[in-house]
Design a protein around this motif. Structure first.
Motif, PDB file in Angstrom:
ATOM      1  N   ARG A  81       6.682   1.860 -13.885  1.00 29.20           N
ATOM      2  CA  ARG A  81       6.149   1.175 -14.170  1.00 29.20           C
ATOM      3  C   ARG A  81       4.573   0.964 -14.188  1.00 29.20           C
ATOM      4  O   ARG A  81       3.705  -0.037 -15.113  1.00 29.20           O
ATOM      5  CB  ARG A  81       6.931  -0.031 -13.637  1.00 29.20           C
ATOM      6  N   ILE A  82       3.377   1.247 -13.010  1.00 31.58           N
ATOM      7  CA  ILE A  82       2.822   1.615 -12.772  1.00 31.58           C
ATOM      8  C   ILE A  82       1.451   1.838 -14.127  1.00 31.58           C
ATOM      9  O   ILE A  82       0.763   1.298 -14.635  1.00 31.58           O
ATOM     10  CB  ILE A  82       2.007   1.528 -11.796  1.00 31.58           C
ATOM     11  N   ALA A  83       2.399   2.803 -14.504  1.00 33.85           N
ATOM     12  CA  ALA A  83       1.682   3.652 -15.577  1.00 33.85           C
ATOM     13  C   ALA A  83       1.408   2.965 -16.805  1.00 33.85           C
ATOM     14  O   ALA A  83       0.959   2.917 -17.586  1.00 33.85           O
ATOM     15  CB  ALA A  83       1.581   5.189 -15.628  1.00 33.85           C
ATOM     16  N   GLN A  84       2.974   2.407 -17.081  1.00 33.72           N
ATOM     17  CA  GLN A  84       3.002   1.157 -18.413  1.00 33.72           C
ATOM     18  C   GLN A  84       2.237   0.488 -18.515  1.00 33.72           C
ATOM     19  O   GLN A  84       1.449   0.075 -19.481  1.00 33.72           O
ATOM     20  CB  GLN A  84       4.719   0.922 -18.362  1.00 33.72           C
ATOM     21  N   LEU A  85       1.451  -0.133 -17.694  1.00 32.57           N
ATOM     22  CA  LEU A  85       0.848  -1.746 -17.244  1.00 32.57           C
ATOM     23  C   LEU A  85      -0.378  -1.421 -17.296  1.00 32.57           C
ATOM     24  O   LEU A  85      -1.166  -2.533 -17.483  1.00 32.57           O
ATOM     25  CB  LEU A  85       1.108  -2.055 -15.657  1.00 32.57           C
ATOM     26  N   GLU A  86      -0.871  -0.215 -16.813  1.00 29.70           N
ATOM     27  CA  GLU A  86      -2.299   0.328 -17.284  1.00 29.70           C
ATOM     28  C   GLU A  86      -2.495   1.112 -18.707  1.00 29.70           C
ATOM     29  O   GLU A  86      -3.715   0.781 -19.109  1.00 29.70           O
ATOM     30  CB  GLU A  86      -2.517   1.337 -15.799  1.00 29.70           C
ATOM     31  N   ALA A  87      -1.336   1.549 -18.837  1.00 31.76           N
ATOM     32  CA  ALA A  87      -1.910   1.668 -20.904  1.00 31.76           C
ATOM     33  C   ALA A  87      -1.660   0.396 -21.031  1.00 31.76           C
ATOM     34  O   ALA A  87      -2.602   0.390 -22.599  1.00 31.76           O
ATOM     35  CB  ALA A  87      -0.762   2.958 -21.468  1.00 31.76           C
ATOM     36  N   GLU A  88      -1.117  -0.535 -21.327  1.00 32.37           N
ATOM     37  CA  GLU A  88      -0.989  -1.932 -21.734  1.00 32.37           C
ATOM     38  C   GLU A  88      -2.130  -2.574 -21.939  1.00 32.37           C
ATOM     39  O   GLU A  88      -3.241  -2.618 -22.705  1.00 32.37           O
ATOM     40  CB  GLU A  88      -0.114  -2.432 -21.313  1.00 32.37           C
ATOM     41  N   GLU A  95      -6.384   2.865  -7.208  1.00 37.40           N
ATOM     42  CA  GLU A  95      -7.252   3.826  -6.693  1.00 37.40           C
ATOM     43  C   GLU A  95      -6.099   5.032  -6.019  1.00 37.40           C
ATOM     44  O   GLU A  95      -5.743   3.998  -4.493  1.00 37.40           O
ATOM     45  CB  GLU A  95      -8.520   3.353  -6.125  1.00 37.40           C
ATOM     46  N   ARG A  96      -5.747   5.471  -6.014  1.00 38.82           N
ATOM     47  CA  ARG A  96      -4.732   6.848  -5.158  1.00 38.82           C
ATOM     48  C   ARG A  96      -5.886   8.040  -4.695  1.00 38.82           C
ATOM     49  O   ARG A  96      -5.459   8.982  -5.462  1.00 38.82           O
ATOM     50  CB  ARG A  96      -3.816   7.140  -6.019  1.00 38.82           C
ATOM     51  N   ALA A 142      -4.343   6.994   0.220  1.00 47.29           N
ATOM     52  CA  ALA A 142      -4.162   6.028   0.481  1.00 47.29           C
ATOM     53  C   ALA A 142      -4.418   4.387  -1.169  1.00 47.29           C
ATOM     54  O   ALA A 142      -5.035   5.467  -2.387  1.00 47.29           O
ATOM     55  CB  ALA A 142      -6.285   5.345   1.134  1.00 47.29           C
ATOM     56  N   ILE A 143      -4.052   3.916  -0.999  1.00 46.45           N
ATOM     57  CA  ILE A 143      -3.896   2.979  -2.348  1.00 46.45           C
ATOM     58  C   ILE A 143      -4.367   1.645  -2.336  1.00 46.45           C
ATOM     59  O   ILE A 143      -4.137   0.761  -1.150  1.00 46.45           O
ATOM     60  CB  ILE A 143      -2.650   2.811  -2.710  1.00 46.45           C
ATOM     61  N   ALA A 144      -5.460   1.757  -3.163  1.00 46.61           N
ATOM     62  CA  ALA A 144      -6.301   0.029  -3.346  1.00 46.61           C
ATOM     63  C   ALA A 144      -6.382  -0.375  -4.903  1.00 46.61           C
ATOM     64  O   ALA A 144      -6.424   0.561  -5.514  1.00 46.61           O
ATOM     65  CB  ALA A 144      -7.581   0.413  -2.267  1.00 46.61           C
ATOM     66  N   PRO A 145      -6.258  -1.100  -4.957  1.00 49.83           N
ATOM     67  CA  PRO A 145      -6.322  -1.719  -6.426  1.00 49.83           C
ATOM     68  C   PRO A 145      -7.733  -1.478  -6.719  1.00 49.83           C
ATOM     69  O   PRO A 145      -8.457  -1.896  -6.164  1.00 49.83           O
ATOM     70  CB  PRO A 145      -6.226  -3.583  -6.539  1.00 49.83           C
ATOM     71  N   THR A 146      -7.919  -1.306  -8.014  1.00 47.26           N
ATOM     72  CA  THR A 146      -9.320  -0.973  -8.774  1.00 47.26           C
ATOM     73  C   THR A 146     -10.119  -2.940  -8.916  1.00 47.26           C
ATOM     74  O   THR A 146      -9.339  -3.777  -8.453  1.00 47.26           O
ATOM     75  CB  THR A 146      -9.549  -0.392  -9.565  1.00 47.26           C
ATOM     76  N   GLU A 147     -11.139  -3.163  -9.038  1.00 45.31           N
ATOM     77  CA  GLU A 147     -12.158  -3.956  -9.830  1.00 45.31           C
ATOM     78  C   GLU A 147     -11.021  -4.929 -10.509  1.00 45.31           C
ATOM     79  O   GLU A 147     -10.690  -6.193 -10.208  1.00 45.31           O
ATOM     80  CB  GLU A 147     -13.385  -3.772 -10.673  1.00 45.31           C
ATOM     81  N   LYS A 205       0.526  -1.185  -0.481  1.00 42.09           N
ATOM     82  CA  LYS A 205       0.220  -0.066   0.183  1.00 42.09           C
ATOM     83  C   LYS A 205       0.827   0.841  -0.103  1.00 42.09           C
ATOM     84  O   LYS A 205       0.422   2.517  -0.214  1.00 42.09           O
ATOM     85  CB  LYS A 205      -0.915   0.201   1.290  1.00 42.09           C
ATOM     86  N   SER A 206       2.086   1.258  -1.267  1.00 47.42           N
ATOM     87  CA  SER A 206       2.878   2.702  -0.328  1.00 47.42           C
ATOM     88  C   SER A 206       3.993   2.356  -1.914  1.00 47.42           C
ATOM     89  O   SER A 206       4.616   1.111  -1.980  1.00 47.42           O
ATOM     90  CB  SER A 206       3.903   2.242   0.118  1.00 47.42           C
ATOM     91  N   PHE A 207       4.041   3.128  -2.769  1.00 48.09           N
ATOM     92  CA  PHE A 207       4.863   3.648  -3.670  1.00 48.09           C
ATOM     93  C   PHE A 207       6.416   3.517  -3.101  1.00 48.09           C
ATOM     94  O   PHE A 207       7.487   2.823  -3.981  1.00 48.09           O
ATOM     95  CB  PHE A 207       4.626   4.311  -4.570  1.00 48.09           C
ATOM     96  N   HIS A 208       6.402   3.898  -2.084  1.00 46.34           N
ATOM     97  CA  HIS A 208       7.680   4.312  -1.142  1.00 46.34           C
ATOM     98  C   HIS A 208       8.284   2.735  -0.698  1.00 46.34           C
ATOM     99  O   HIS A 208       9.649   2.240  -1.036  1.00 46.34           O
ATOM    100  CB  HIS A 208       7.644   5.286  -0.293  1.00 46.34           C
ATOM    101  N   ARG A 209       7.791   2.354  -0.428  1.00 45.85           N
ATOM    102  CA  ARG A 209       7.687   1.298   0.287  1.00 45.85           C
ATOM    103  C   ARG A 209       7.773  -0.431  -0.750  1.00 45.85           C
ATOM    104  O   ARG A 209       9.054  -1.061  -0.389  1.00 45.85           O
ATOM    105  CB  ARG A 209       7.062   0.127   1.128  1.00 45.85           C
TER     106      ARG A 209
END
Length: 297
Positions: free
Chosen positions: A36-43, A50-51, A55-60, A17-21
């Motif tokens: 990397r996350i941005a490229q994966l979301e684009a792919e 969700e940010r 707080a960071i949590a995965p979407t469905e 739940k953290s980009f830093h960690r």
């Protein structure tokens, strides 16, 4: 084409739940993780995380991708560990160790690790078991050699070794060779582990029985300090017998017989199950082998 590095990054960001960690875990930078996350979301063509308000949590969709990613990463880790030369396994393994292990067989374990996994770096942190459990739960360490067990479906463990607590003191205290009643032991300070550890609690309960005088328990997280204080005649050490063999052989300490029954200390190798835990599990198995040999000596 979706690569494993991007999937691994997504799994760790969601888990921690953290980009830093996640960046620290993956030994990279936070901007690299975000990229990397941005490229994966684009792919994939949709948002995976969700940010909101830090707080960071995965979407469905993100949860579905993470489910696939964890299975793929687990298979890759198992495959590489099964067929790859151990000398090719690289990275850093963060190991938490209870101090009793440091004073018994840790050096032999590190020696075996250097031969079995020459490219794997160990980062060793020594602390009391309750603190190491917390750090393992927070995924700040990968593997812990600790006293007790860690419950929960996300964790697994292997039994390592069992040590018995005993009383040890310098001849300067003038204690007899015959079994010494608790009432006599209580006249001296008892030197043992930190307050929130099981040995401390066991000693406290032992001297809380009816008819016993108040006892002074000096707690320390440093076994070296406990040993030195006992050698200097400042009290009676209540510690595992396995760590005082040198002092007994040199005549600096001797076991004190007592009718009291002190508990056994059961140590385990514990780790959090993750998609890339195949190497951690193999290292834990190596620790079991080393610990068993140390206890049998």
């Amino acid at each position: 084409m979706v690569d494993f590095k991007a999937l691994e990054t997504l799994v760790w960001v969601a888990s921690l739940k953290s980009f830093h960690r996640a960046a620290a875990k993956l030994n990279t930078t936070q901007p690299a993780v975000s990229q990397r996350i941005a490229q994966l979301e684009a792919e994939i063509g949709t948002r995976l995380l969700e940010r909101e308000r830090r707080a960071i949590a995965p979407t469905e969709v993100g949860r579905r991708v993470i489910d696939y990613a964890e299975r793929l990463l687990k298979l890759r880790a198992e495959m590489l560990h099964s067929v790859a030369d151990r000398s090719a396994i690289r990275g850093t393994l963060r190991l938490g160790v209870a101090e009793t292990i440091v004073h018994t067989w840790l050096s032999r374990f590190v020696e075996r690790m250097a031969k079995a996994y020459p490219a794997l770096v160990l980062e060793i942190e020594v602390d009391i078991s309750p603190n190491l459990f917390e750090r393992l739960n927070a995924q700040e360490i990968d593997l812990a050699f600790v006293l007790g067990t860690l419950a929960g479906p996300l964790f697994t463990s292997r039994p390592l070794c069992t040590y018995t607590l005993g009383f040890f003191a310098s001849d300067a205290l003038g204690l007899p060779d015959d079994p010494v009643p608790l009432s006599v032991l209580a006249a001296h300070p008892i030197l043992t582990f930190s307050r929130n550890t099981r040995p401390y609690q066991a000693v406290r309960e032992l001297f809380s029985g009816p008819g016993l005088p108040p006892v002074r328990i000096h707690a320390s997280a440093s076994l070296a300090t406990i040993l030195r204080m006992a050698e200097d005649g400042l009290g009676i050490a209540a510690i595992p017998s396995a760590i005082v063999e040198t002092e007994i052989h040199a005549g600096r300490l001797r076991p004190i017989a007592s009718p009291a029954v002190l508990p056994q200390l059961n140590f385990v190798a514990a780790w959090r199950m993750t998609p890339d835990s195949a190497t951690v599990e193999a290292v834990a198995d190596l620790a079991v082998e080393v610990a068993g040999g140390a206890v049998a000596r």
